[in-house]
Design a protein around this motif. Structure first.
Motif, mmCIF file in Angstrom:
data_model
loop_
_atom_site.group_PDB
_atom_site.id
_atom_site.type_symbol
_atom_site.label_atom_id
_atom_site.label_comp_id
_atom_site.label_asym_id
_atom_site.label_seq_id
_atom_site.Cartn_x
_atom_site.Cartn_y
_atom_site.Cartn_z
ATOM 1 N N LEU A 51 29.207 27.063 34.372
ATOM 2 C CA LEU A 51 29.558 28.036 35.726
ATOM 3 C C LEU A 51 30.880 28.461 35.826
ATOM 4 N N GLU A 52 31.483 29.624 36.117
ATOM 5 C CA GLU A 52 32.717 29.972 36.257
ATOM 6 C C GLU A 52 32.456 31.154 37.527
ATOM 7 N N TYR A 53 33.037 30.470 38.726
ATOM 8 C CA TYR A 53 33.179 31.374 40.012
ATOM 9 C C TYR A 53 34.708 31.880 40.361
ATOM 10 N N GLY A 54 34.924 32.924 40.105
ATOM 11 C CA GLY A 54 36.172 33.546 40.378
ATOM 12 C C GLY A 54 36.446 33.918 41.784
ATOM 13 N N LEU A 55 37.683 33.493 42.254
ATOM 14 C CA LEU A 55 38.059 34.003 43.583
ATOM 15 C C LEU A 55 39.401 35.027 43.430
ATOM 16 N N LEU A 56 39.195 36.158 43.703
ATOM 17 C CA LEU A 56 40.350 37.104 43.107
ATOM 18 C C LEU A 56 40.741 37.787 44.434
ATOM 19 N N GLN A 57 42.354 37.727 44.482
ATOM 20 C CA GLN A 57 43.002 38.286 45.654
ATOM 21 C C GLN A 57 42.611 39.829 46.013
ATOM 22 N N ARG A 75 31.124 34.998 27.727
ATOM 23 C CA ARG A 75 31.030 34.324 29.276
ATOM 24 C C ARG A 75 30.823 35.384 30.126
ATOM 25 N N VAL A 76 30.271 35.114 31.405
ATOM 26 C CA VAL A 76 30.005 35.885 32.617
ATOM 27 C C VAL A 76 30.897 35.011 33.814
ATOM 28 N N ILE A 77 31.708 35.831 34.559
ATOM 29 C CA ILE A 77 32.171 35.091 35.719
ATOM 30 C C ILE A 77 32.137 36.149 36.861
ATOM 31 N N THR A 78 31.538 35.604 37.894
ATOM 32 C CA THR A 78 31.428 36.112 39.139
ATOM 33 C C THR A 78 32.716 36.088 39.874
ATOM 34 N N ASN A 79 33.273 37.356 40.367
ATOM 35 C CA ASN A 79 34.575 37.156 40.885
ATOM 36 C C ASN A 79 34.400 37.592 42.448
ATOM 37 N N ILE A 80 34.556 36.823 43.352
ATOM 38 C CA ILE A 80 34.404 37.263 44.788
ATOM 39 C C ILE A 80 35.894 37.799 45.207
ATOM 40 N N LEU A 81 35.827 38.800 45.775
ATOM 41 C CA LEU A 81 37.096 39.182 46.383
ATOM 42 C C LEU A 81 37.538 38.646 47.707
ATOM 43 N N THR A 82 38.896 37.972 47.818
ATOM 44 C CA THR A 82 39.089 37.434 49.050
ATOM 45 C C THR A 82 40.485 37.732 49.441
ATOM 46 N N ALA A 83 40.997 37.527 50.717
ATOM 47 C CA ALA A 83 42.158 37.707 51.184
ATOM 48 C C ALA A 83 43.199 36.438 50.831
ATOM 49 N N ASP A 84 42.464 35.256 50.522
ATOM 50 C CA ASP A 84 43.301 34.056 50.424
ATOM 51 C C ASP A 84 42.578 33.209 49.142
ATOM 52 N N PRO A 85 42.841 33.398 48.148
ATOM 53 C CA PRO A 85 42.127 32.546 47.052
ATOM 54 C C PRO A 85 42.007 31.152 47.117
ATOM 55 N N GLY A 96 31.214 21.294 46.758
ATOM 56 C CA GLY A 96 31.835 20.421 45.638
ATOM 57 C C GLY A 96 32.327 21.109 44.341
ATOM 58 N N MET A 97 32.651 22.429 44.537
ATOM 59 C CA MET A 97 33.249 22.947 43.481
ATOM 60 C C MET A 97 34.692 22.649 43.292
ATOM 61 N N THR A 98 35.142 22.568 42.184
ATOM 62 C CA THR A 98 36.618 22.137 42.017
ATOM 63 C C THR A 98 37.355 23.178 40.797
ATOM 64 N N ARG A 99 38.875 23.424 41.114
ATOM 65 C CA ARG A 99 39.381 24.326 40.640
ATOM 66 C C ARG A 99 39.726 23.936 38.935
ATOM 67 N N HIS A 100 39.143 25.196 38.315
ATOM 68 C CA HIS A 100 39.346 24.935 36.763
ATOM 69 C C HIS A 100 40.663 25.770 36.555
ATOM 70 N N PHE A 101 41.021 26.672 37.042
ATOM 71 C CA PHE A 101 42.263 27.566 36.877
ATOM 72 C C PHE A 101 42.855 27.952 38.262
ATOM 73 N N THR A 102 44.260 27.935 38.341
ATOM 74 C CA THR A 102 44.782 28.385 39.523
ATOM 75 C C THR A 102 45.823 29.235 39.397
ATOM 76 N N SER A 103 46.174 30.323 39.988
ATOM 77 C CA SER A 103 47.477 30.959 40.159
ATOM 78 C C SER A 103 47.570 31.580 41.512
ATOM 79 N N ASP A 104 48.616 32.281 41.758
ATOM 80 C CA ASP A 104 48.618 32.743 43.344
ATOM 81 C C ASP A 104 47.851 33.977 43.532
ATOM 82 N N TRP A 105 47.088 34.423 42.736
ATOM 83 C CA TRP A 105 46.297 35.403 43.031
ATOM 84 C C TRP A 105 44.663 35.421 42.545
ATOM 85 N N PHE A 106 44.446 34.545 41.709
ATOM 86 C CA PHE A 106 43.110 34.058 41.133
ATOM 87 C C PHE A 106 42.949 32.546 40.838
#
Length: 127
Positions: free
Chosen positions: A46-52, A3-13, A25-35
Protein backbone atom coordinates in the motif's frame (compact mmCIF):
# COMPACT_ATOMS: atom_id res chain seq x y z
CA UNK A 1 3.10 -2.72 -13.53
CA UNK A 2 5.51 -1.62 -10.82
CA UNK A 3 3.40 0.50 -8.46
CA UNK A 4 0.02 2.06 -7.95
CA UNK A 5 -0.30 5.05 -5.64
CA UNK A 6 -3.60 6.69 -4.81
CA UNK A 7 -2.96 10.41 -4.30
CA UNK A 8 -5.48 12.41 -2.32
CA UNK A 9 -5.35 16.18 -2.81
CA UNK A 10 -5.17 18.10 0.45
CA UNK A 11 -4.61 21.62 1.71
CA UNK A 12 -2.18 20.35 4.34
CA UNK A 13 -0.39 17.01 3.72
CA UNK A 14 1.07 16.89 7.25
CA UNK A 15 -2.34 17.41 8.91
CA UNK A 16 -3.95 14.86 6.59
CA UNK A 17 -1.18 12.36 7.44
CA UNK A 18 -1.88 12.91 11.13
CA UNK A 19 -5.61 12.25 10.52
CA UNK A 20 -5.02 8.97 8.66
CA UNK A 21 -2.42 7.92 11.22
CA UNK A 22 -4.79 8.48 14.14
CA UNK A 23 -7.82 6.96 12.40
CA UNK A 24 -6.27 3.93 10.68
CA UNK A 25 -2.76 3.50 12.05
CA UNK A 26 -1.06 4.51 8.79
CA UNK A 27 2.55 5.68 9.04
CA UNK A 28 4.68 8.06 7.00
CA UNK A 29 6.90 6.30 4.47
CA UNK A 30 8.04 9.52 2.77
CA UNK A 31 7.55 13.15 3.80
CA UNK A 32 8.23 16.46 2.09
CA UNK A 33 6.59 19.84 2.55
CA UNK A 34 4.12 19.18 -0.30
CA UNK A 35 3.79 15.35 -0.45
CA UNK A 36 3.47 12.51 2.06
CA UNK A 37 3.26 8.79 1.31
CA UNK A 38 1.53 6.71 3.95
CA UNK A 39 1.86 2.95 4.35
CA UNK A 40 0.50 0.38 6.78
CA UNK A 41 2.35 -2.53 8.37
CA UNK A 42 -0.52 -4.92 7.52
CA UNK A 43 -0.34 -4.07 3.79
CA UNK A 44 3.25 -3.99 2.50
CA UNK A 45 2.27 -2.87 -1.02
CA UNK A 46 0.00 0.00 0.00
CA UNK A 47 1.13 3.52 -0.88
CA UNK A 48 -1.41 6.25 -0.08
CA UNK A 49 -0.24 9.68 -1.18
CA UNK A 50 -1.29 13.04 0.24
CA UNK A 51 -0.48 15.73 -2.29
CA UNK A 52 -0.74 19.46 -1.62
CA UNK A 53 -3.72 20.62 -3.67
CA UNK A 54 -2.14 23.86 -4.93
CA UNK A 55 1.35 22.52 -5.68
CA UNK A 56 2.77 23.32 -9.13
CA UNK A 57 2.58 19.68 -10.27
CA UNK A 58 -1.20 19.56 -9.72
CA UNK A 59 -3.07 20.71 -12.84
CA UNK A 60 -5.37 23.68 -12.26
CA UNK A 61 -8.38 21.60 -13.32
CA UNK A 62 -7.75 19.12 -10.49
CA UNK A 63 -7.37 21.61 -7.64
CA UNK A 64 -11.05 21.89 -6.66
CA UNK A 65 -12.86 20.08 -3.89
CA UNK A 66 -12.85 16.27 -4.10
CA UNK A 67 -15.75 14.74 -5.97
CA UNK A 68 -16.75 11.53 -7.63
CA UNK A 69 -14.51 9.36 -5.47
CA UNK A 70 -14.99 7.25 -2.37
CA UNK A 71 -11.96 5.51 -0.86
CA UNK A 72 -12.73 2.24 0.91
CA UNK A 73 -10.62 0.89 3.76
CA UNK A 74 -11.48 -2.64 4.88
CA UNK A 75 -10.66 -3.04 8.57
CA UNK A 76 -11.11 -5.73 11.19
CA UNK A 77 -13.52 -3.71 13.35
CA UNK A 78 -15.64 -0.91 11.90
CA UNK A 79 -17.05 0.01 15.30
CA UNK A 80 -13.56 0.53 16.77
CA UNK A 81 -12.70 2.91 13.91
CA UNK A 82 -16.04 4.67 14.44
CA UNK A 83 -15.21 5.16 18.14
CA UNK A 84 -11.79 6.57 17.17
CA UNK A 85 -13.40 8.87 14.58
CA UNK A 86 -15.79 10.18 17.24
CA UNK A 87 -12.88 10.80 19.62
CA UNK A 88 -11.10 12.75 16.87
CA UNK A 89 -14.20 14.82 16.06
CA UNK A 90 -14.19 13.51 12.49
CA UNK A 91 -17.00 14.42 10.09
CA UNK A 92 -19.05 11.20 10.26
CA UNK A 93 -21.55 11.08 7.40
CA UNK A 94 -23.17 7.74 8.34
CA UNK A 95 -22.53 5.67 11.48
CA UNK A 96 -21.78 1.94 11.28
CA UNK A 97 -24.53 -0.06 9.65
CA UNK A 98 -24.79 -3.71 8.60
CA UNK A 99 -24.99 -3.91 4.82
CA UNK A 100 -26.80 -6.66 2.87
CA UNK A 101 -23.55 -7.73 1.15
CA UNK A 102 -21.90 -9.00 4.35
CA UNK A 103 -20.06 -5.95 5.65
CA UNK A 104 -20.54 -3.40 8.39
CA UNK A 105 -19.84 0.07 7.01
CA UNK A 106 -19.51 3.66 8.11
CA UNK A 107 -18.95 6.74 5.95
CA UNK A 108 -16.93 9.80 6.93
CA UNK A 109 -15.03 12.68 5.36
CA UNK A 110 -11.32 13.29 5.75
CA UNK A 111 -10.27 16.86 6.66
CA UNK A 112 -10.36 17.90 2.97
CA UNK A 113 -13.76 16.36 2.22
CA UNK A 114 -12.73 13.09 0.58
CA UNK A 115 -15.40 10.47 1.32
CA UNK A 116 -14.08 7.43 3.17
CA UNK A 117 -15.92 4.11 3.39
CA UNK A 118 -14.71 2.16 6.43
CA UNK A 119 -15.94 -1.43 6.15
CA UNK A 120 -15.46 -4.67 8.05
CA UNK A 121 -16.61 -8.14 6.97
CA UNK A 122 -19.55 -9.53 8.95
CA UNK A 123 -19.82 -12.77 7.02
CA UNK A 124 -17.15 -15.30 6.12
CA UNK A 125 -15.37 -14.49 2.89
CA UNK A 126 -16.16 -16.87 0.04
CA UNK A 127 -13.40 -19.45 -0.39
Amino acid sequence: MDRVITNILTADPAAAADFYGALLGMTRHFTSDWFVILTHSDMPGLEYGLLQRDHAIVPDAARGAPGGVMVTFVVADCDAVHAQAQTMGADIVAPPEDMPYGQRRMILRDPDGTILDISAPTAPRPG
